[in-house]
Enzyme design. Structure first.
Site, short mmCIF file in Angstrom:
data_model
loop_
_atom_site.label_atom_id
_atom_site.label_comp_id
_atom_site.label_asym_id
_atom_site.label_seq_id
_atom_site.Cartn_x
_atom_site.Cartn_y
_atom_site.Cartn_z
N LYS A 1 1.84 -34.97 34.71
CA LYS A 1 2.09 -35.09 36.14
C LYS A 1 1.99 -33.68 36.74
O LYS A 1 2.90 -32.87 36.62
CB LYS A 1 3.47 -35.70 36.39
CG LYS A 1 3.72 -36.11 37.86
CD LYS A 1 4.15 -34.93 38.68
CE LYS A 1 4.30 -35.28 40.16
NZ LYS A 1 4.42 -34.06 41.00
N GLU B 1 11.03 -24.82 30.83
CA GLU B 1 10.65 -23.42 31.07
C GLU B 1 10.89 -23.18 32.54
O GLU B 1 10.15 -23.67 33.39
CB GLU B 1 9.19 -23.18 30.66
CG GLU B 1 8.88 -21.72 30.42
CD GLU B 1 8.45 -21.01 31.69
OE1 GLU B 1 9.32 -20.33 32.30
OE2 GLU B 1 7.29 -21.13 32.07
N GLU C 1 15.80 -15.92 42.39
CA GLU C 1 14.35 -15.82 42.20
C GLU C 1 13.64 -15.96 43.54
O GLU C 1 13.87 -16.91 44.28
CB GLU C 1 13.88 -16.90 41.23
CG GLU C 1 12.43 -16.76 40.83
CD GLU C 1 12.03 -17.78 39.78
OE1 GLU C 1 11.28 -17.41 38.86
OE2 GLU C 1 12.46 -18.95 39.90
#
Length: 492
Positions: free
Chosen positions: A175, A250, A385
């Site tokens: 996906k 990840e 981030e």
């Protein structure tokens, strides 16, 4: 305008919704392809096809050597289509053509590497502590793998999952991000051409709630491999836990790039630039926190600003361009919000800090390379981030303070150390809480070695022999070699 279909059970098919959505070039803003808008029905069909393929002799009875041959053929086809795949990915996510072409070549090498590992999955004979018993351990594939991948490096980050999963004997449903689906549909086409049996490789496109969530919760999915942000990874992990699915996550990073006073400063400047401004900062391993020892701080910042100011910014399809656009409008807006937040927190903007406009910047989805000094590690800009070309610079006095600041963050994906002192380098490696540590370089990766994070940066590893273990499960086999006359009511 190219109109794509989804790949399910070895066939190209329209979405059950009969709807498509546009994918546009980040640089120009022009739509160039139509992507199928899948939904739960399509996800279910793809998983069912992958499950049938996993059980079917055409795949299940293949030897590891035969699987490796298929992977090798796919690698060859990728090598023959580097220009096509690179151009499509560059159009979809705005990455520099100079970088994405190299990434596609590297993708082929990943498939070659796991082709070689496919027939080297070895079990073990165990010297058991019981008489009259022979025991051995064998490793078997998990089943159907759902791979959910992001927009920043779709081909590479899908390959990190697909290559070891197939080498281990699993089947896969991919996906892609709704922003960057085209290159993975092309990869699916090459998998068909390579001769993978129907249903072994499936690509279902669409939005997360409509396709991604049904894949994660499908009872026939045995493993979910996800790359994305921490919030998305947490949601995937929680949903997968309901069926005790295996997961590889990840996730994000806020990686420290530490420069000590004995470093080669010219090389460290290059490393700092590569670490956070490469790929316009849109990489999970970005060295977005630059830690400078006090004695070299001012000289280093001066060198860094001069070098970054000369960067060639613009059309990512030109080989000379060094910094391209932000891949999506939403991400561009987020980066600008975080820049304003840093200014409000009291950080000093010594370079950039604003969007770029003008004919050379296409539709204007650019952020000037931005450098902040006078940053404390408690600021949000040092903890969260950004995923853009934004660098925070922090000072430290000595080795102990450098390590303390480096580890004082919820992430632990990567870190780097710049020093000419071997003892200092090795001590830092031992103390840094990160899955990857570079010494006197930044952003080096290879299919031969594991990559993954500590803490909130994820679970599991991708790359190297470690990755293929993520797609296998151990089975212990006990064989009686002599009749057992012991009491059957007592555990032997």
């Amino acid at each position: 305008m190219q109109k794509y279909q989804m790949l399910i059970d070895g066939r190209w098919c329209d979405p059950s919704s009969s709807q498509w959505f546009e994918t546009a070039e980040p640089f120009s803003g022009r739509p160039w392809a139509l992507i199928p808008r899948g939904e739960r029905t399509d996800a279910d069909r793809a998983v069912d096809a992958a499950y049938r393929a996993f059980k079917a002799p055409a795949w299940a009875k293949l030897t590891g050597t035969a699987r490796g041959a298929l992977l090798r053929k796919l690698a060859d086809l990728i090598e023959h289509n580097v220009e096509l795949l690179g151009t499509i990915e560059q159009r979809d996510n705005g990455k520099l053509i100079a970088e994405v072409s190299g990434q596609v070549r590297n993708v082929a090498q990943w498939f070659h590497y796991y082709a070689g590992l496919a027939d080297k999955i070895e079990g073990a004979v165990v010297p058991i502590n019981k008489a009259g018993v022979f025991n051995y351990v064998k490793y078997e594939p998990l089943g159907v793998v759902a791979a959910i991948t992001p927009w920043n490096s779709p081909l590479a980050l899908t390959t990190w999952k697909m290559a070891p999963a197939l080498a281990a004997g699993n089947t896969i449903v991919i996906k892609p991000s709704e922003f960057t689906s085209a290159s993975l549909l092309e990869l699916g086409r090459l998998a068909l051409e390579a001769g993978f049996p129907a249903g072994v490789v499936n690509v279902v496109t669409g939005y997360g709630p409509e396709v991604g969530e049904p894949l994660v919760t499908h009872p026939r999915v045995a493993k979910v491999a996800f790359t994305g942000g921490a919030a998305g990874g947490r949601a995937v992990n929680l949903a997968a836990a309901a069926d005790f699915k295996s997961v590889t996550l990840e996730l994000g990073g806020k990686s420290p790039n530490i420069v000590f006073d004995d470093a080669d400063l010219d090389q460290a400047v290059k490393g700092a630039i590569s670490g956070v401004f490469g790929a316009s900062g849109q990489t999970c391993m970005a060295g977005s926190r630059l830690l400078l020892q006090e004695s070299i701080h001012d000289a280093f910042v001066e060198k860094l600003v001069v070098a970054v100011r000369e960067a060639k910014i613009g059309d990512p399809s030109r080989m000379e361009t060094q910094i391209g656009p932000i891949a999506t409008r939403a991400q561009w807006e987020k980066v600008l919000r975080m820049i304003e937040m840093a200014k409000a927190e009291g950080a000093t903007c010594v370079l950039g800090g604003h969007p770029l406009e003008g004919p050379e910047f296409g539709q204007g989805q650019f952020v000037a390379p931005t450098i902040f000094t006078n940053v404390s590690n408690s600021m949000r800009i040092a903890q969260e981030e950004v995923f853009g070309p934004v660098l925070c610079i922090l000072k430290f006095k000595d080795d102990a303070e450098a390590i303390r600041i480096a580890n004082d963050v919820e992430y632990g994906l990567a870190a780097a150390v710049w020093t000419q002192n071997l003892q200092r380098a090795l001590d830092s490696v031992d103390q840094l809480e990160a899955g990857t540590v570079w010494v006197n370089n930044y952003r080096a990766t290879s299919f031969t070695t594991p990559f993954g994070g500590y803490k909130h940066s994820g679970l599991g590893r991708e790359g190297g022999t470690e990755a293929i273990k993520e797609y296998l499960q151990a089975k212990s086999v006990w064989i009686t070699t002599r009749p057992n006359r012991a009491n059957p009511f007592v555990l032997g």
